[in-house]
Write an enzyme that holds these catalytic residues in place. Structure first.
Site, mmCIF file in Angstrom:
data_model
loop_
_atom_site.group_PDB
_atom_site.id
_atom_site.type_symbol
_atom_site.label_atom_id
_atom_site.label_comp_id
_atom_site.label_asym_id
_atom_site.label_seq_id
_atom_site.Cartn_x
_atom_site.Cartn_y
_atom_site.Cartn_z
ATOM 1 N N SER A 275 44.009 14.435 -81.711
ATOM 2 C CA SER A 275 44.646 15.273 -80.602
ATOM 3 C C SER A 275 43.994 15.223 -79.453
ATOM 4 O O SER A 275 44.537 15.501 -78.280
ATOM 5 C CB SER A 275 45.143 16.538 -81.062
ATOM 6 O OG SER A 275 43.847 17.383 -81.423
ATOM 7 N N HIS B 14 50.227 13.756 -84.851
ATOM 8 C CA HIS B 14 50.402 13.090 -83.514
ATOM 9 C C HIS B 14 51.022 11.611 -83.644
ATOM 10 O O HIS B 14 51.425 11.093 -82.747
ATOM 11 C CB HIS B 14 49.361 13.495 -82.678
ATOM 12 C CG HIS B 14 49.011 14.779 -82.220
ATOM 13 N ND1 HIS B 14 49.690 15.665 -81.256
ATOM 14 C CD2 HIS B 14 48.117 15.555 -82.808
ATOM 15 C CE1 HIS B 14 49.113 16.794 -81.054
ATOM 16 N NE2 HIS B 14 48.336 16.715 -82.175
ATOM 17 N N LYS C 157 56.231 18.764 -84.094
ATOM 18 C CA LYS C 157 56.045 17.736 -82.814
ATOM 19 C C LYS C 157 57.366 16.924 -82.873
ATOM 20 O O LYS C 157 58.302 17.216 -82.538
ATOM 21 C CB LYS C 157 54.682 17.281 -82.949
ATOM 22 C CG LYS C 157 53.526 17.889 -82.964
ATOM 23 C CD LYS C 157 52.263 17.477 -83.204
ATOM 24 C CE LYS C 157 51.053 18.487 -82.706
ATOM 25 N NZ LYS C 157 51.149 19.736 -83.478
#
Length: 420
Positions: free
Chosen positions: A205, A233, A264
């Site tokens: 990240s 991610h 996300k």
């Protein structure tokens, strides 16, 4: 209790010698007030709109009301997708507003099973289970699996939740993506622990780069260790069909545990762990944060639609990468250092916390809302402005950001400092 408020970081207030919790809180309030007085506090800004490429902020003294937002990890824009919102509404209408019990004693509802089965199939795993957040998925899973007889071997840049999850076990770390150091640890600890787990992120990240998963797996297998990966991610962004770093390397069968979040790419909230059926069954009844916590509310049924959309509407991933390339290439042309980014996270390296804070203040003046990241999230010398790109951004948004960075650079000479 002498603390330089202008040069201090959050870390300085974690455990102040001789200070009670209330005294520490009072000192921290002075610290935040000091930063606010200089316009350098850009945390917990209250958004008047949702998770959108442009948001409304009410900032005293700032002429802007709308800002290009680069703070959301809703990479494909699914939190605003009409089909996802409709699914959430339908879930509430069918099941109500809450689950109202822990999954072990009444709170396990049919939509929970459906989400678990679908996310397991998405990663080609036998089974999966849900947690209330992605953070908890990491911390709770590691706490349940690794104890004083075991060893966690962490890439130094894994998420804080993994570090928290390893507090009950032995820990060794290796420099980020440094395979020689990882191999040294694996060699030196052979035969010393009951279980050894190599723990990595798929996409990191802060560095925003990708795990060398093929090498991690090769070393772990050779030395008899297991592999756990948080790919929060990477999902929706990396891999031909958006299944993340496991897909990129075609290593679905070789990662023993994959964790992640629905907050996300999937546009909602909650965490998951996918692995073989025996391990998941064990966690369902040995992970205290799962047993003693109420599980996802009925609106979470929208996750089923988000998972489907990864395959049904691949144009969002295509548009996301067009935006990534547009912004990253533009920053490079202006002379900015974006580190080793390989993802939808684009950092601009400033290398100085004070410069970082002033740059973010000026960006807000220019109508751009980005995140300042400094110590202890990263080393002080690695201070950066962190931006998350979404598929719902337009090139006009990206150009506005580039113009803002050019204007900020004229005032602060960030690129000149990098060249020197």
């Amino acid at each position: 209790m002498n603390i330089n408020l202008e040069k201090a970081s959050f870390k300085d207030f974690e455990n102040i010698p001789g200070a009670t919790a209330w005294e520490s809180a009072g000192l921290f309030r002075k610290y935040t007030a000091n930063w606010e007085s200089r316009g350098h506090w850009n945390y917990r800004q209250e958004s008047l709109s949702g998770c959108l490429p442009e948001v409304e902020l009410d900032l005293p003294g700032n002429p802007n009301k709308k800002f290009v937002a680069l703070v959301f990890n809703d990479y494909l824009g699914f939190s605003q997708h009409p089909a996802v919102k409709a699914a959430a509404i339908a879930g509430i209408e069918k099941y109500g507003a809450g689950a109202a019990a822990s999954p072990a004693i009444g709170g396990h509802i049919s939509y929970h099973r459906q989400i678990e089965e679908k996310i397991a199939a998405f990663f080609k795993k036998e089974s999966a289970m849900l947690y209330t957040t992605g953070y908890t998925a990491n911390s709770a899973t590691m706490q349940a699996l690794l104890r004083k007889e075991d060893l966690a071997i962490l890439d130094m840049d894994v998420h804080a939740s993994m570090y928290e999850g390893c507090q009950l076990t032995n820990v060794k770390t290796f420099p980020h993506n440094h395979m020689e150091k990882l191999e040294r640890i694996l060699k030196d600890t052979a035969g010393m622990y009951r279980t050894r787990m190599v723990i990595v992120d798929g996409v990191y990240s802060q560095p925003a780069d990708i795990c060398k998963l093929d090498e991690v797996v090769r070393l772990a297998r050779h030395y008899g260790a297991f592999v756990a990966m948080d790919d929060a991610h990477g999902v929706g962004v990396i891999g031909q069909t958006g299944r993340g770093v496991m897909e990129l390397y075609n290593l679905y069968k070789d990662v023993d545990i994959v964790t992640g979040t629905f907050s996300k790419t999937f546009g909602h909230i909650g965490g998951y762990v996918a692995a073989n059926a025996d391990l998941i069954n064990y966690l369902k009844f040995q992970s205290r944060q799962h047993i003693f916590s109420v599980t996802a509310a009925p609106a979470a049924i929208c996750i089923l639609k988000s998972i489907d959309l990864i395959d049904e509407e691949p144009q969002w991933k295509t548009k996301l990468w067009e935006n990534i390339h547009h912004l990253r290439n533009g920053l490079h042309r202006l002379g900015f250092d974006t580190g080793n980014t390989q993802s939808a996270i684009i950092p601009v390296m400033t290398g100085d916390p004070a410069l970082n804070a002033e740059a973010c203040r000026l960006l807000l003046q220019a109508g751009v809302y980005a995140s300042q990241v400094g110590y202890p999230a990263v080393a002080r010398k690695n201070a950066r402005i962190r931006m998350s790109v979404m598929a719902t951004h337009t090139f006009a948004h990206m150009d506005h950001v580039l113009n803002a960075f050019e204007w900020v650079d004229q005032k602060l000479r960030i690129t000149k400092m990098q060249i020197n």
